[in-house]
Every structure is written in structure tokens, then in C-alpha cells.
Write a protein that holds these residues in place. Structure first.
Motif, PDB file in Angstrom:
ATOM      1  N   GLY A 232      41.554  38.312  30.296  1.00 56.38           N
ATOM      2  CA  GLY A 232      42.005  39.653  29.991  1.00 56.38           C
ATOM      3  C   GLY A 232      41.510  40.174  28.663  1.00 56.38           C
ATOM      4  O   GLY A 232      42.031  41.162  28.146  1.00 56.38           O
TER       5      GLY A 232
ATOM      6  N   ARG B 173      47.037  43.306  33.660  1.00 54.65           N
ATOM      7  CA  ARG B 173      47.726  42.123  34.146  1.00 54.65           C
ATOM      8  C   ARG B 173      49.045  42.547  34.759  1.00 54.65           C
ATOM      9  O   ARG B 173      49.637  43.550  34.359  1.00 54.65           O
ATOM     10  CB  ARG B 173      47.953  41.136  33.002  1.00 54.65           C
ATOM     11  CG  ARG B 173      46.669  40.627  32.376  1.00 54.65           C
ATOM     12  CD  ARG B 173      46.871  40.207  30.929  1.00 54.65           C
ATOM     13  NE  ARG B 173      47.895  39.206  30.772  1.00 54.65           N
ATOM     14  CZ  ARG B 173      47.721  38.044  30.172  1.00 54.65           C
ATOM     15  NH1 ARG B 173      46.535  37.728  29.677  1.00 54.65           N
ATOM     16  NH2 ARG B 173      48.694  37.191  30.039  1.00 54.65           N
TER      17      ARG B 173
ATOM     18  N   THR C 118      44.586  45.597  39.213  1.00 54.47           N
ATOM     19  CA  THR C 118      45.340  44.511  38.596  1.00 54.47           C
ATOM     20  C   THR C 118      44.613  43.188  38.802  1.00 54.47           C
ATOM     21  O   THR C 118      44.124  42.906  39.899  1.00 54.47           O
ATOM     22  CB  THR C 118      46.751  44.425  39.205  1.00 54.47           C
ATOM     23  OG1 THR C 118      47.393  45.692  39.075  1.00 54.47           O
ATOM     24  CG2 THR C 118      47.578  43.370  38.490  1.00 54.47           C
ATOM     25  N   LEU C 119      44.541  42.383  37.740  1.00 53.59           N
ATOM     26  CA  LEU C 119      43.905  41.076  37.868  1.00 53.59           C
ATOM     27  C   LEU C 119      44.666  40.232  38.887  1.00 53.59           C
ATOM     28  O   LEU C 119      45.886  40.097  38.795  1.00 53.59           O
ATOM     29  CB  LEU C 119      43.883  40.355  36.521  1.00 53.59           C
ATOM     30  CG  LEU C 119      42.941  40.901  35.446  1.00 53.59           C
ATOM     31  CD1 LEU C 119      43.056  40.069  34.182  1.00 53.59           C
ATOM     32  CD2 LEU C 119      41.498  40.894  35.935  1.00 53.59           C
TER      33      LEU C 119
ATOM     34  N   VAL D  65      46.261  37.049  40.771  1.00 56.55           N
ATOM     35  CA  VAL D  65      46.794  35.734  40.412  1.00 56.55           C
ATOM     36  C   VAL D  65      47.204  35.046  41.698  1.00 56.55           C
ATOM     37  O   VAL D  65      47.245  35.658  42.770  1.00 56.55           O
ATOM     38  CB  VAL D  65      47.992  35.842  39.444  1.00 56.55           C
ATOM     39  CG1 VAL D  65      47.565  36.391  38.095  1.00 56.55           C
ATOM     40  CG2 VAL D  65      49.094  36.717  40.043  1.00 56.55           C
TER      41      VAL D  65
ATOM     42  N   SER E  93      51.210  35.819  33.064  1.00 51.01           N
ATOM     43  CA  SER E  93      50.574  35.557  34.361  1.00 51.01           C
ATOM     44  C   SER E  93      49.300  34.740  34.247  1.00 51.01           C
ATOM     45  O   SER E  93      48.920  34.065  35.206  1.00 51.01           O
ATOM     46  CB  SER E  93      50.269  36.886  35.062  1.00 51.01           C
ATOM     47  OG  SER E  93      49.310  37.639  34.333  1.00 51.01           O
ATOM     48  N   ILE E  94      48.623  34.807  33.119  1.00 54.45           N
ATOM     49  CA  ILE E  94      47.366  34.083  32.953  1.00 54.45           C
ATOM     50  C   ILE E  94      47.557  33.030  31.870  1.00 54.45           C
ATOM     51  O   ILE E  94      47.921  33.367  30.738  1.00 54.45           O
ATOM     52  CB  ILE E  94      46.216  35.035  32.581  1.00 54.45           C
ATOM     53  CG1 ILE E  94      46.019  36.069  33.694  1.00 54.45           C
ATOM     54  CG2 ILE E  94      44.921  34.261  32.349  1.00 54.45           C
ATOM     55  CD1 ILE E  94      44.942  37.078  33.408  1.00 54.45           C
TER      56      ILE E  94
END
Length: 505
Positions: free
Chosen positions: A289, A295, A367-368, A370, A448-449
Motif C-alpha cells: 500500500g 485498503r 480496494t486491494l 485480501v 488487513s496487510i
């Protein structure tokens, strides 16, 4: 039999007590309105950033790795097909690179030309990959500029080999072997004595691509207001390659200039007499990110505002209609408060995430991705965060027997550290300590990451990275809630005993 009947009576009594406290909560208009307001704040302040953010045009594609994470897959690859089992062995004799320095303060223009140097995670080595498609499964054995030899696969897995880089008169021998679905990485200092780095199991097709690669992540630098990423590249020299040609050459993931024809920062290869000089840019790694990507937890920024209302509701409920047997009443209130807050918070978080995605897409933002488990943990963890904070506030109210001090202390310990962090009022180091030691550590459940040790990224709270792992941070919040509730129970138990003694007299 008598003991059993008494046990049943006690259980039934507590169940009735829970029902009574739920009835009190349900009939108190102010408490119900408060929970509705909290949910609306979570949704509205979560939607606001997605509505006001825009990239214009269609959203750029987000690359997903084999496990569903957002990844970057950009490198130069010299390869040939391998059907069935096989192996590649090379000698890596040198690694050099270039880094683009930032422009001098106050200057206008592209800045100075790149200067010699390598970023710490510049890498070169051998790879087996399921074709040249970006995001495809792979395994690689590599030497890095400052972190020794590594064996990595599928973007999120890293095995540490021997330390040290490639120096003059100190080459690195690298080998990657396929035996069915088993990939084995080796290294050697002389090409005779081999050290196994690691073994991985991968589901690969019968025919894969095998060869040499080079990649160099951008030079990430903190400029005081944020992070800037500068161009960098690496050139690696290979010889003593055990495989013969012909070789294919692919600049995997290369982007184009606005004309659509000219590669932007292309890699390349020069071959002469069995000697390969491979130059590459980019990285083969999970996304962190650092490019400002959206995210999932950014859609839940309204939780901070909803939490303030939840604290007030919990404090008001804690001081409402206390009767005899205050300890059991407090426990019942804690169960009701935690349950109601979790349900309301879960509904608000789900609605917010579901509404934000189409809005972001319409504004050119994606949105990335996951893994499903991570998304579940972020959404359900947000509801659990609200519930634990509500119990903490309720316990403080029972402990202090005053509403205002309970609200102030709850706000100061749970909400204020995050506000100070995101408004740059305190230093990064101070925010790290606050988010370790205060109940605000619970916000880590929304991360989240993860932080990857082999990827340089903006690993600070303001960028969504917390000093504690998600469940560890949540455990800190739960510990504060349990401690406050235990102290309140101890205090109320003493009062109940005094009251019983007075009633006997």
C-alpha cells in the motif's frame, strides 16, 4: 439432588437477569437512539472518504497472487520451457545498480540522473514460474543486495539462506530443482559443496518456465509528510549456466509511456559467450500500500466516531437501575452491552464495506484484495473491537460510579491515542508506544496487510500498520476490559457484603 436444583435455580436466575437487563436496554430510548447513531456514524464517515476520493477514469487493475493477496510482479526474465523434472544452476558473479536521487529542495524538474547504488532488496537469481503471466505461481532462489541469499515463492513466503552479498572474487552459486511438485533451493560458494536453503510444495503444471531474473524495488524514502518512491534498477551477471538455449526474454509487467509503444524503465539482457547480464526493475512481492492504494480498513474509519457514542451509551447503561446483587447485575449488563454492540457494529461494518466498493469503483479506485479470512477478521474484528471497548467503558463507570470520569478515561485511553497518531501531533515512536500499551492497541485488528520483513514499506500507524499483530493488539484491549471489569466486580462485591451484614443486623 438438592445441589442440582440449586444450580438450576442459579442458572435460571442469571438467565432471567440477562433478560431483565436486555429489557431495560431495549426500553431506554436514549440507549437505543445512541446505538443507531453509532451505526450511522460508522456508515456515513466510512462512506465519506470513498465518495470524495477519485482517480478519474477506469480503476487500474489490481494484481492478485495465487492465494488472493494483492501483489506486484515486475521483473526481467530470461527463460525457457521445462517439461517434467529438471534443474537450473548458475554462478552469479556480480550485482550493480542505479538509484534516482530526489531533486534538491526548491528545484523544478525531473531531478538528477540516477547514481550508482542498490536498494537493500534488489535481487537476482533463478526462477521456476508457471508461464510469464503476472501473478502466476513461482519459486525463486536469489541473492539480494543486503539480505543475503533467499528462497521465496508465491510472493508471501520467504526462506532465509546464508548472509552476505555478491562481492568481487566472491560469487554465489545458485540452484533450483524441480522434482514433481517439490521445488528445492540450493546455494554454494564454489559450485561443489551445496547447502540446501529450503523445500516447498507447489501445484504446478507439467510444463513451466525456468531461467534467470533480476528485479529492483523502488527506493522508498520518508520526506516528512509521507513516502516517496524513486526509481532503482539492478544488473546481475550470470555465467556457468547449466542449460543451453534457445532463451526467451520477457520484461514481465513492464509499463508503457503515454504513447503506448515505449516501455517505461525497461529491463534487458546482454548475452556473450555464455555470460548473461540481466537488468531489471520492479519487485516480486506482496503489495504494502505504499502507492496510496485503498485498503479495506479505510472504509471503516467511521468506527472512531461511532466508538465515541458507544462509550457514552455503555456508561449510561452501567449506571442505570442498579439493584441488589450488584455483581451479577454488572456481569449481566456487560453481556448485554457487549452483545448488542457487537451485533450493531457487525451490521454497520458489513453495510459500509459493501457500499464503499461500488462507490470506489465508480471513482476509479479499487480496494486491494485480501484473503477471505483476512476480510472476515477485519469486519468481524471491528465489531469485536467496539464490543470490547463498550465493556471497558461500562466497567469503568461501575468502578467510578460517575459518568463523566468514565467517559473521559475511556475516550483518553481508547480513542485519543489514535487521533494523536493520525493528526501528527505526536512522533511516530510515541504513537508506536501508545498503540502497544493502551487499549487503543485493539485497532490493530483492522490491519488487513501484514508487515513483510522482506519488503520495504510504510510500516507506521498512520499508514495502517500497528506495532502489534492484529490478535495481539486486540488481546491488549480485552485485557484492559477484563481488568476493569474485575476491579469493578471486586468493589461491588465488597458493597454487597456490607449491605448483607447491615440487613442481618
Amino acid at each position: 439432588m438438592v445441589i442440582k436444583n440449586e444450580a438450576h435455580t442459579e442458572v435460571d436466575s442469571f438467565a432471567q437477569l440477562l433478560h431483565a437487563e436486555w429489557t431495560i436496554f431495549r426500553k431506554k430510548r436514549g440507549l437505543k437512539i445512541g446505538m443507531v447513531v453509532a451505526a450511522l456514524l460508522i456508515i456515513l464517515f466510512g462512506l465519506l472518504p470513498s465518495i470524495t476520493s477519485s482517480n478519474g477514469g477506469d480503476p487500474p487493475p489490481v494484481l492478485e497472487g495465487p492465494n488472493g493477496e494483492a501483489v506486484t510482479d515486475k521483473f526481467y526474465f530470461v527463460h525457457q520451457p521445462l517439461t517434467g523434472d529438471g534443474s537450473i544452476t548458475v554462478r552469479l558473479t556480480s550485482m550493480t545498480g542505479r538509484i534516482k536521487e530526489p531533486p534538491a529542495p526548491g528545484t523544478i524538474g525531473p531531478g538528477p540522473e540516477p547514481v550508482p547504488g542498490m536498494v537493500p532488496w534488489a535481487k537476482a537469481g533463478v526462477m521456476i514460474k508457471d508461464g510469464v503471466r503476472q501473478g502466476a505461481p513461482y519459486a525463486a532462489v536469489m541473492s539480494t543486495a543486503e539480505h543475503g541469499v533467499r528462497m521465496q515463492h508465491n510472493f508471501t513466503h520467504d526462506i532465509v539462506g546464508q548472509p552476505g552479498g555478491v562481492l568481487e572474487n566472491y560469487p554465489r552459486w545458485l540452484r533450483l530443482t524441480r522434482e514433481g511438485d517439490t521445488l528445492i533451493g540450493y546455494e554454494s560458494s564454489d559450485g561443489k559443496q551445496w547447502i540446501k536453503i529450503g523445500t516447498v510444495q507447489m501445484d504446478l503444471p507439467d510444463t513451466v518456465q525456468i531461467g534467470m531474473f533480476a528485479a529492483s524495488p523502488g527506493d522508498l524514502r520518508f520526506n516528512g509528510n509521507g513516502y516517496a518512491v524513486r526509481f532503482s534498477e539492478v544488473s546481475a551477471v550470470f555465467d556457468q549456466v547449466n542449460l543451453q538455449g534457445p532463451w526467451s526474454r520477457d520484461d514481465v509487467g513492464v509499463t508503457m509511456e503515454p504513447d503506448g509503444k515505449t516501455p517505461h524503465h525497461p529491463g534487458g539482457v546482454e548475452e556473450s559467450g555464455g555470460r548473461f547480464t540481466v537488468t531489471g526493475v520492479g519487485d516480486i512481492a506482496p503489495q504494502t500500500g505504499d502507492d496510496g492504494s485503498w485498503r479495506i480498513e479505510r472504509s471503516l474509519t467511521g468506527v472512531l466516531f461511532g466508538l465515541i457514542v458507544v462509550i457514552i451509551v455503555a456508561v449510561r447503561f452501567a449506571t442505570a437501575e442498579y439493584r441488589r446483587d450488584q455483581v451479577r447485575v454488572l456481569v449481566a449488563k456487560a453481556v448485554v452491552t457487549g452483545t448488542v454492540t457487537f451485533v450493531v457494529g457487525l451490521a454497520a461494518a458489513i453495510v459500509t464495506v459493501l457500499l464503499c466498493r461500488p462507490i470506489l469503483l465508480s471513482n476509479g479506485i479499487q480496494t486491494l484484495p485480501v484473503t477471505p479470512f483476512t476480510e472476515l477478521r477485519v469486519v468481524a474484528g471491528t465489531a469485536a473491537l467496539l464490543a470490547a471497548a463498550a465493556v471497558f467503558a461500562l466497567a469503568l463507570a461501575a468502578l467510578f460510579q460517575r459518568r463523566v470520569p468514565a467517559v473521559v478515561v475511556s475516550f483518553s485511553l481508547v480513542v485519543l491515542p489514535l487521533i494523536l497518531t493520525f493528526t501528527n501531533v505526536i512522533t511516530v515512536d510515541m504513537s508506536q508506544w501508545l498503540l502497544r500499551l493502551t487499549p487503543a492497541a485493539g485497532f490493530a485488528i483492522q490491519q488487513s496487510i501484514p508487515e513483510y520483513m522482506y519488503v520495504i514499506g510504510p510500516y507506521i500507524p498512520k499508514s495502517g500498520y500497528y506495532p502489534l499483530a492484529p490478535w495481539a493488539g486486540f488481546a491488549v484491549l480485552c485485557s484492559y476490559s477484563a481488568l476493569a471489569l474485575g476491579l469493578a466486580i471486586f468493589k461491588l462485591h465488597g458493597r454487597d457484603e456490607i449491605r448483607q451484614e447491615l440487613s442481618v443486623k
